[in-house]
Design a protein around this motif. Structure first.
Motif, PDB file in Angstrom:
ATOM      1  N   HIS A 387       0.836  -1.195   0.000  1.00  0.00           N
ATOM      2  CA  HIS A 387       0.000   0.000   0.000  1.00  0.00           C
ATOM      3  C   HIS A 387       0.877   1.255   0.000  1.00  0.00           C
ATOM      4  O   HIS A 387       2.000   1.228   0.511  1.00  0.00           O
ATOM      5  N   ALA A 388       0.351   2.326  -0.560  1.00  0.00           N
ATOM      6  CA  ALA A 388       1.037   3.613  -0.535  1.00  0.00           C
ATOM      7  C   ALA A 388       0.641   4.349   0.746  1.00  0.00           C
ATOM      8  O   ALA A 388      -0.540   4.610   0.974  1.00  0.00           O
ATOM      9  N   VAL A 389       1.628   4.682   1.570  1.00  0.00           N
ATOM     10  CA  VAL A 389       1.341   5.362   2.830  1.00  0.00           C
ATOM     11  C   VAL A 389       1.913   6.778   2.857  1.00  0.00           C
ATOM     12  O   VAL A 389       1.833   7.466   3.881  1.00  0.00           O
ATOM     13  N   THR A 390       2.498   7.200   1.729  1.00  0.00           N
ATOM     14  CA  THR A 390       2.908   8.594   1.552  1.00  0.00           C
ATOM     15  C   THR A 390       2.179   9.137   0.324  1.00  0.00           C
ATOM     16  O   THR A 390       1.629   8.362  -0.467  1.00  0.00           O
ATOM     17  N   PRO A 391       2.144  10.443   0.124  1.00  0.00           N
ATOM     18  CA  PRO A 391       1.345  11.005  -0.973  1.00  0.00           C
ATOM     19  C   PRO A 391       1.776  10.468  -2.341  1.00  0.00           C
ATOM     20  O   PRO A 391       2.965  10.306  -2.626  1.00  0.00           O
ATOM     21  N   THR A 392       0.800  10.183  -3.172  1.00  0.00           N
ATOM     22  CA  THR A 392       1.058   9.722  -4.543  1.00  0.00           C
ATOM     23  C   THR A 392       0.885  10.887  -5.517  1.00  0.00           C
ATOM     24  O   THR A 392       0.015  11.738  -5.332  1.00  0.00           O
ATOM     25  N   ARG A 393       1.735  10.900  -6.534  1.00  0.00           N
ATOM     26  CA  ARG A 393       1.605  11.932  -7.558  1.00  0.00           C
ATOM     27  C   ARG A 393       0.293  11.764  -8.308  1.00  0.00           C
ATOM     28  O   ARG A 393      -0.434  12.734  -8.556  1.00  0.00           O
ATOM     29  N   LEU A 394      -0.013  10.523  -8.670  1.00  0.00           N
ATOM     30  CA  LEU A 394      -1.284  10.223  -9.324  1.00  0.00           C
ATOM     31  C   LEU A 394      -2.390  10.168  -8.270  1.00  0.00           C
ATOM     32  O   LEU A 394      -2.108   9.936  -7.087  1.00  0.00           O
ATOM     33  N   PRO A 395      -3.638  10.345  -8.657  1.00  0.00           N
ATOM     34  CA  PRO A 395      -4.725  10.054  -7.718  1.00  0.00           C
ATOM     35  C   PRO A 395      -4.555   8.632  -7.179  1.00  0.00           C
ATOM     36  O   PRO A 395      -4.109   7.734  -7.913  1.00  0.00           O
ATOM     37  N   LEU A 396      -4.879   8.425  -5.922  1.00  0.00           N
ATOM     38  CA  LEU A 396      -4.566   7.152  -5.273  1.00  0.00           C
ATOM     39  C   LEU A 396      -5.142   5.956  -6.018  1.00  0.00           C
ATOM     40  O   LEU A 396      -4.463   4.927  -6.204  1.00  0.00           O
ATOM     41  N   ASP A 397      -6.387   6.057  -6.478  1.00  0.00           N
ATOM     42  CA  ASP A 397      -6.972   4.923  -7.193  1.00  0.00           C
ATOM     43  C   ASP A 397      -6.235   4.658  -8.499  1.00  0.00           C
ATOM     44  O   ASP A 397      -6.036   3.501  -8.899  1.00  0.00           O
ATOM     45  N   GLU A 398      -5.777   5.730  -9.145  1.00  0.00           N
ATOM     46  CA  GLU A 398      -5.036   5.551 -10.394  1.00  0.00           C
ATOM     47  C   GLU A 398      -3.645   4.976 -10.129  1.00  0.00           C
ATOM     48  O   GLU A 398      -3.139   4.157 -10.911  1.00  0.00           O
ATOM     49  N   PHE A 399      -3.025   5.389  -9.024  1.00  0.00           N
ATOM     50  CA  PHE A 399      -1.726   4.812  -8.644  1.00  0.00           C
ATOM     51  C   PHE A 399      -1.849   3.296  -8.511  1.00  0.00           C
ATOM     52  O   PHE A 399      -0.997   2.548  -9.005  1.00  0.00           O
ATOM     53  N   TYR A 400      -2.907   2.857  -7.846  1.00  0.00           N
ATOM     54  CA  TYR A 400      -3.078   1.412  -7.662  1.00  0.00           C
ATOM     55  C   TYR A 400      -3.376   0.699  -8.981  1.00  0.00           C
ATOM     56  O   TYR A 400      -2.937  -0.434  -9.196  1.00  0.00           O
ATOM     57  N   ARG A 401      -4.096   1.342  -9.881  1.00  0.00           N
ATOM     58  CA  ARG A 401      -4.334   0.717 -11.182  1.00  0.00           C
ATOM     59  C   ARG A 401      -3.018   0.544 -11.935  1.00  0.00           C
ATOM     60  O   ARG A 401      -2.776  -0.499 -12.552  1.00  0.00           O
TER      61      ARG A 401
END
Length: 494
Positions: A387-401
């Motif tokens: 899981h990402a626990v620091t800010p993602t550049r992409l929207p979080l749902d898109e980061f996971y995709r």
């Protein structure tokens, strides 16, 4: 005294790729048996909550000890500890292990008094001492931590040669595997790591020391293992070539025939190829290389102290030797779509197995001190390197995709229907012996690695959380990060 040792359930990564025996708890069990205690061991990776409930009622332990090597298991262990307190009023509940050693006091203050003490450091040393001590004098025990205070710093085992793991305490040994090595036991020839990667806490736990089991003891332990496959859990295998060769001598002398999976560094492989070539002849089949990044900037960020060119040369050398390599890359939450795309392209261009983990600041690592101010969550369950626990550049749902799409390269290359056709003979051999772990792994990927699932888990209520970070920046006195104080070592990066 009756002591129940408990390993918590498997994390997401272990649902697919591996399920390793709880080697640390098996060694703690052996040390407690030597001290005269009656011991049972339950591994909730292979057992279920009914086995635990039954053990509390039937075995009636005076002490319940939990292995807490992974932060994501903390909420589960607190709930299991509460159950122990209800079922066995007055029993002593202790947590020990790698991760909990870095958060001992915080856990005790935030576990609803379900856990009485934390055993910091090497459990084989501290666990028997805690049970020998009076409760009033527990803060005098090296490595012991209670709500009343902490004992002196933990001490290390004088030798890794003993105690040998009490493997016979686990009945479901056929459930342990790594990839197609099914079933698979685990062994430990060394402890510690002399490198200082910023994302890792192995070097801070052991005070950057490096210790070796004697070759004779290693040979004796290997000869006692019934499983046909063995995973070497050393942080970096064969740093010292004389040690690798001495154990190889023992294997040849004793006529041991196994298949092996180990972890090492690319620069160690390049410096001592002859050791790995020899082990290949003895059964070394798989090797895990933590490349972590494809570019020099990423490698410098993680303090890998290696170049991209060395990593590529190591892959080429492993192919030449005939060892199948699994590679890990660390996905930075700051990655863009283009960076994910480049990683996918590279992963498809090489024959190696490519895994992705997410950059995660853990207590005990340097990046906890430099990145923890940026944390978007303190939920223990999300600190599982998936899981990402620091800010993602992409929207979080898109980061996971993007993350899942990239990790799916592994699925297309090595798992799923096409892979099943390529590994039909391996699967048939496993089924002949009643082993189904590898077969189940082939079909689990889409269900376990699911972008919607990963994203949704951020929205679940967090009942237990990590300590809030209080500062950023790494202390100039790096020894403040250590669990064990450094000891003299003869290691040289030759």
């Amino acid at each position: 005294m009756r002591v129940l040792l408990v390993h918590p359930s498997a994390l997401m990564y272990s649902e697919i790729f591996l399920r390793l025996e709880p080697l640390g708890l098996e060694r703690v069990a052996a040390s407690l048996l030597v001290a005269g205690h009656e011991v049972r061991l339950i591994d909730l990776q292979t057992a279920d909550i009914r086995d635990y409930t039954r053990a509390l009622a039937d075995f009636r332990p005076h002490t319940v000890m939990f292995g807490l090597n992974y932060l994501a298991n903390v909420p589960e262990v607190i709930m299991l500890a509460k159950q122990a307190k209800i079922t066995r009023p007055g029993c002593l509940v202790i947590a020990g292990g790698h991760s909990v050693s870095f958060i001992a006091q915080h856990l005790l203050e935030n576990c609803d008094e379900a856990i009485d003490a934390v055993a910091r450091g090497e459990g084989e040393v501290v666990a028997p001492r805690i049970l020998e001590a009076d409760w009033d004098s527990l803060t005098e025990v090296p490595g012991a931590v209670t709500r009343a205070g902490s004992g002196p710093p933990p001490t290390m085992l004088p030798t890794l040669d003993e105690p040998l793991p009490a493997r016979y305490l686990l009945a479901r040994r056929n459930r342990y595997f790594i990839g197609e090595l099914d079933p698979c036991a685990s062994v430990e020839f060394t402890r510690g790591c002399p490198w200082d990667c910023s994302f890792c806490s192995a070097w801070t736990f052991y005070g950057r020391s490096y210790r070796r089991m004697s070759a004779d003891a290693a040979g004796h332990e290997l000869a006692s293992i019934r499983e046909p496959n063995v995973f070497l859990v050393d942080d970096v295998a064969f740093i010292k070539p004389d040690h690798g060769n001495a154990i190889a001598d023992q294997i040849e002398r004793r006529g041991i025939r196994k298949r092996y999976y180990l972890e090492t560094r690319a620069d160690v492989l390049l410096r001592h190829p002859e050791v790995f070539q020899r082990w290949r002849r003895l059964g070394l089949t798989y090797m895990f290389l933590g490349m972590e990044a494809l570019d020099a900037e990423g490698l410098d960020l993680f303090h890998k102290r290696i170049s991209p060119d060395e990593n590529i040369k190591a892959l080429e050398l492993a192919r030449k030797i005939g060892i199948t390599v699994a590679v890990n890359l660390i996905a930075d939450p700051a990655w863009s779509r283009d960076q994910f795309r480049l990683v996918r392209q590279w992963a498809l261009s090489v024959p190696e197995i490519v895994h992705l983990t997410v950059m995660t600041p853990y207590p005990g690592t340097e990046i906890w001190h430099t990145q923890s101010q940026k944390l978007t969550t303190l939920d223990y369950r999300l600190f599982d390197i998936q899981h990402a626990v620091t800010p993602t550049r992409l929207p979080l749902d898109e980061f996971y995709r993007e993350l899942v799409a990239t990790q799916a390269v592994l699925n297309r290359k090595h798992l799923g229907v096409k892979a099943l056709a390529a590994t039909a003979r391996i699967v048939a051999g496993h089924l002949t012996h009643g082993q189904t772990n590898f077969l189940r792994m082939l079909w689990k990927f889409p269900r376990v690695y699911n972008a919607a699932r990963l994203h949704a888990e951020h929205g679940q209520p967090a009942h237990y959380c990590l300590p809030a970070p209080t500062h950023a920046g790494v202390s100039h006195r790096r020894r403040e990060l250590y669990i064990h104080q450094p000891i003299h070592t003869s290691f040289h990066k030759d």
